[in-house]
Design a protein around this motif. Structure first.
Motif, PDB file in Angstrom:
ATOM      1  N   MET A 269       8.856  11.654  -3.875  1.00  0.00           N
ATOM      2  CA  MET A 269       7.682  12.455  -4.137  1.00  0.00           C
ATOM      3  C   MET A 269       8.071  13.569  -5.107  1.00  0.00           C
ATOM      4  O   MET A 269       9.035  14.280  -4.895  1.00  0.00           O
ATOM      5  N   LEU A 270       7.297  13.696  -6.148  1.00  0.00           N
ATOM      6  CA  LEU A 270       7.568  14.698  -7.168  1.00  0.00           C
ATOM      7  C   LEU A 270       6.895  16.013  -6.797  1.00  0.00           C
ATOM      8  O   LEU A 270       5.690  16.069  -6.570  1.00  0.00           O
ATOM      9  N   ILE A 271       7.726  17.061  -6.720  1.00  0.00           N
ATOM     10  CA  ILE A 271       7.233  18.427  -6.530  1.00  0.00           C
ATOM     11  C   ILE A 271       7.829  19.256  -7.644  1.00  0.00           C
ATOM     12  O   ILE A 271       9.052  19.367  -7.754  1.00  0.00           O
ATOM     13  N   THR A 272       6.970  19.804  -8.497  1.00  0.00           N
ATOM     14  CA  THR A 272       7.459  20.625  -9.599  1.00  0.00           C
ATOM     15  C   THR A 272       7.249  22.092  -9.273  1.00  0.00           C
ATOM     16  O   THR A 272       6.303  22.465  -8.581  1.00  0.00           O
ATOM     17  N   CYS A 273       8.145  22.921  -9.781  1.00  0.00           N
ATOM     18  CA  CYS A 273       8.058  24.367  -9.591  1.00  0.00           C
ATOM     19  C   CYS A 273       8.581  25.031 -10.849  1.00  0.00           C
ATOM     20  O   CYS A 273       9.749  24.869 -11.199  1.00  0.00           O
ATOM     21  N   ASP A 274       7.716  25.723 -11.568  1.00  0.00           N
ATOM     22  CA  ASP A 274       8.140  26.505 -12.731  1.00  0.00           C
ATOM     23  C   ASP A 274       8.221  27.954 -12.276  1.00  0.00           C
ATOM     24  O   ASP A 274       7.199  28.610 -12.063  1.00  0.00           O
TER      25      ASP A 274
ATOM     26  N   GLU B  21       8.618  10.549 -15.649  1.00  0.00           N
ATOM     27  CA  GLU B  21       9.238  11.394 -16.671  1.00  0.00           C
ATOM     28  C   GLU B  21      10.332  12.297 -16.122  1.00  0.00           C
ATOM     29  O   GLU B  21      11.179  12.768 -16.864  1.00  0.00           O
ATOM     30  N   TYR B  22      10.323  12.580 -14.836  1.00  0.00           N
ATOM     31  CA  TYR B  22      11.211  13.582 -14.254  1.00  0.00           C
ATOM     32  C   TYR B  22      12.417  12.945 -13.568  1.00  0.00           C
ATOM     33  O   TYR B  22      12.314  11.876 -12.989  1.00  0.00           O
ATOM     34  N   THR B  23      13.542  13.662 -13.623  1.00  0.00           N
ATOM     35  CA  THR B  23      14.733  13.253 -12.874  1.00  0.00           C
ATOM     36  C   THR B  23      15.352  14.490 -12.222  1.00  0.00           C
ATOM     37  O   THR B  23      15.179  15.615 -12.711  1.00  0.00           O
ATOM     38  N   LEU B  24      16.065  14.274 -11.144  1.00  0.00           N
ATOM     39  CA  LEU B  24      16.736  15.387 -10.470  1.00  0.00           C
ATOM     40  C   LEU B  24      17.809  16.015 -11.355  1.00  0.00           C
ATOM     41  O   LEU B  24      18.081  17.213 -11.256  1.00  0.00           O
ATOM     42  N   GLU B  25      18.412  15.212 -12.214  1.00  0.00           N
ATOM     43  CA  GLU B  25      19.479  15.718 -13.073  1.00  0.00           C
ATOM     44  C   GLU B  25      18.980  16.793 -14.032  1.00  0.00           C
ATOM     45  O   GLU B  25      19.736  17.652 -14.458  1.00  0.00           O
ATOM     46  N   GLU B  26      17.692  16.749 -14.363  1.00  0.00           N
ATOM     47  CA  GLU B  26      17.116  17.752 -15.266  1.00  0.00           C
ATOM     48  C   GLU B  26      16.617  18.985 -14.512  1.00  0.00           C
ATOM     49  O   GLU B  26      16.172  19.943 -15.125  1.00  0.00           O
ATOM     50  N   SER B  27      16.690  18.947 -13.207  1.00  0.00           N
ATOM     51  CA  SER B  27      16.148  20.021 -12.380  1.00  0.00           C
ATOM     52  C   SER B  27      17.202  21.073 -12.084  1.00  0.00           C
ATOM     53  O   SER B  27      18.380  20.767 -11.894  1.00  0.00           O
TER      54      SER B  27
ATOM     55  N   LEU C 169      12.122  14.285  -5.145  1.00  0.00           N
ATOM     56  CA  LEU C 169      12.221  14.628  -6.552  1.00  0.00           C
ATOM     57  C   LEU C 169      11.698  16.056  -6.718  1.00  0.00           C
ATOM     58  O   LEU C 169      10.524  16.277  -7.030  1.00  0.00           O
ATOM     59  N   PHE C 170      12.568  17.029  -6.413  1.00  0.00           N
ATOM     60  CA  PHE C 170      12.220  18.443  -6.475  1.00  0.00           C
ATOM     61  C   PHE C 170      12.650  18.973  -7.837  1.00  0.00           C
ATOM     62  O   PHE C 170      13.834  19.157  -8.091  1.00  0.00           O
ATOM     63  N   VAL C 171      11.692  19.213  -8.709  1.00  0.00           N
ATOM     64  CA  VAL C 171      12.007  19.631 -10.071  1.00  0.00           C
ATOM     65  C   VAL C 171      11.737  21.125 -10.205  1.00  0.00           C
ATOM     66  O   VAL C 171      10.584  21.559 -10.242  1.00  0.00           O
ATOM     67  N   LEU C 172      12.815  21.888 -10.263  1.00  0.00           N
ATOM     68  CA  LEU C 172      12.747  23.335 -10.404  1.00  0.00           C
ATOM     69  C   LEU C 172      13.090  23.696 -11.840  1.00  0.00           C
ATOM     70  O   LEU C 172      14.147  23.299 -12.338  1.00  0.00           O
ATOM     71  N   ALA C 173      12.199  24.431 -12.496  1.00  0.00           N
ATOM     72  CA  ALA C 173      12.439  24.868 -13.875  1.00  0.00           C
ATOM     73  C   ALA C 173      12.522  26.389 -13.919  1.00  0.00           C
ATOM     74  O   ALA C 173      11.883  27.080 -13.133  1.00  0.00           O
ATOM     75  N   ASN C 174      13.324  26.884 -14.855  1.00  0.00           N
ATOM     76  CA  ASN C 174      13.449  28.326 -15.099  1.00  0.00           C
ATOM     77  C   ASN C 174      13.920  29.096 -13.870  1.00  0.00           C
ATOM     78  O   ASN C 174      13.429  30.182 -13.577  1.00  0.00           O
ATOM     79  N   SER C 175      14.877  28.520 -13.167  1.00  0.00           N
ATOM     80  CA  SER C 175      15.454  29.181 -12.006  1.00  0.00           C
ATOM     81  C   SER C 175      16.166  30.454 -12.423  1.00  0.00           C
ATOM     82  O   SER C 175      16.692  30.566 -13.540  1.00  0.00           O
ATOM     83  N   SER C 176      16.220  31.438 -11.530  1.00  0.00           N
ATOM     84  CA  SER C 176      16.946  32.675 -11.834  1.00  0.00           C
ATOM     85  C   SER C 176      18.425  32.380 -12.069  1.00  0.00           C
ATOM     86  O   SER C 176      19.069  33.045 -12.870  1.00  0.00           O
TER      87      SER C 176
END
Length: 195
Positions: free
Chosen positions: A1-6, A24-30, A182-189
């Motif tokens: 399950m894809l969960i995105t978080c910007d 389009e999303y992978t864990l490696e990019e998260s 599939l937890f996609v976290l972008a722009n993490s601190s």
């Protein structure tokens, strides 16, 4: 399950159904890998027949989700429904400070339950004690009553938050998809600390 978080935008999206966007999303990019070992991420599947009794004690709306939204309650942002009323995805306020504890405590779980004399799957999107709060309300997604959402509705603002999906529709909400973390976290601190 894809969960995105910007984290910069403080927004997220939960894709409840598989779609072209999920490919389009992978864990490696998260950035989630900055916090957790990617191999350890999971969405457990648990058989809990007693959960049906708890759900039976909660209020079940006679209105569908589509009929109630903007009349009985309001959405935080917007939740996407297909033409029949099945929920495809949830747009929500989400930061890394909210997402990371949910992942750490495995708030995302799939339960196999028996409820209303039928077999269902429950996908929790928060800690199960908060999901099963007796003040929450269950809304059917369609008149067929084969899929529902559990909503926590703030009494003051009337803003609803989706706490769980209850589904008897494995064709729309496949268990294998729901269990794929599939937890996609972008722009993490932490990603800024590395630069």
């Amino acid at each position: 399950m894809l969960i995105t978080c910007d984290n910069n935008m403080q927004m997220g999206y939960i894709y409840l159904m598989p779609s072209e966007a999920t490919v389009e999303y992978t864990l490696e990019e998260s950035d989630i890998g900055l916090y957790y070992d990617l191999e350890s991420l999971s969405i457990p599947r648990i058989k809990w027949l007693g959960m049906g009794q708890i759900l039976s004690q909660m209020r079940l709306s006679v209105k569908t989700y589509r009929e109630a939204v903007n009349n009985v309650f309001h959405c935080e942002y917007w939740n996407d429904l297909d033409s029949e009323g099945y929920m495809m995805g949830i747009e929500l306020y989400l930061t890394e400070d909210i997402l990371l504890p949910l992942v750490a405590h495995q708030a995302f779980k799939v339960y196999d339950i028996r409820w209303r004399n039928q077999d269902f799957r429950v996908l929790t999107l928060d800690a199960y004690l908060d999901v099963l709060n007796k003040n929450n309300v269950i809304y059917p997604l369609t008149p067929e009553k084969d899929a529902f959402v559990i909503l926590s509705i703030d009494p003051a603002s009337k803003v609803a938050r989706v706490m769980a999906l209850i589904s008897g529709r494995d064709d729309l909400y496949p268990v294998d998809y729901l269990r794929q973390p599939l937890f996609v976290l972008a722009n993490s601190s932490r990603s800024f600390e590395r630069q």
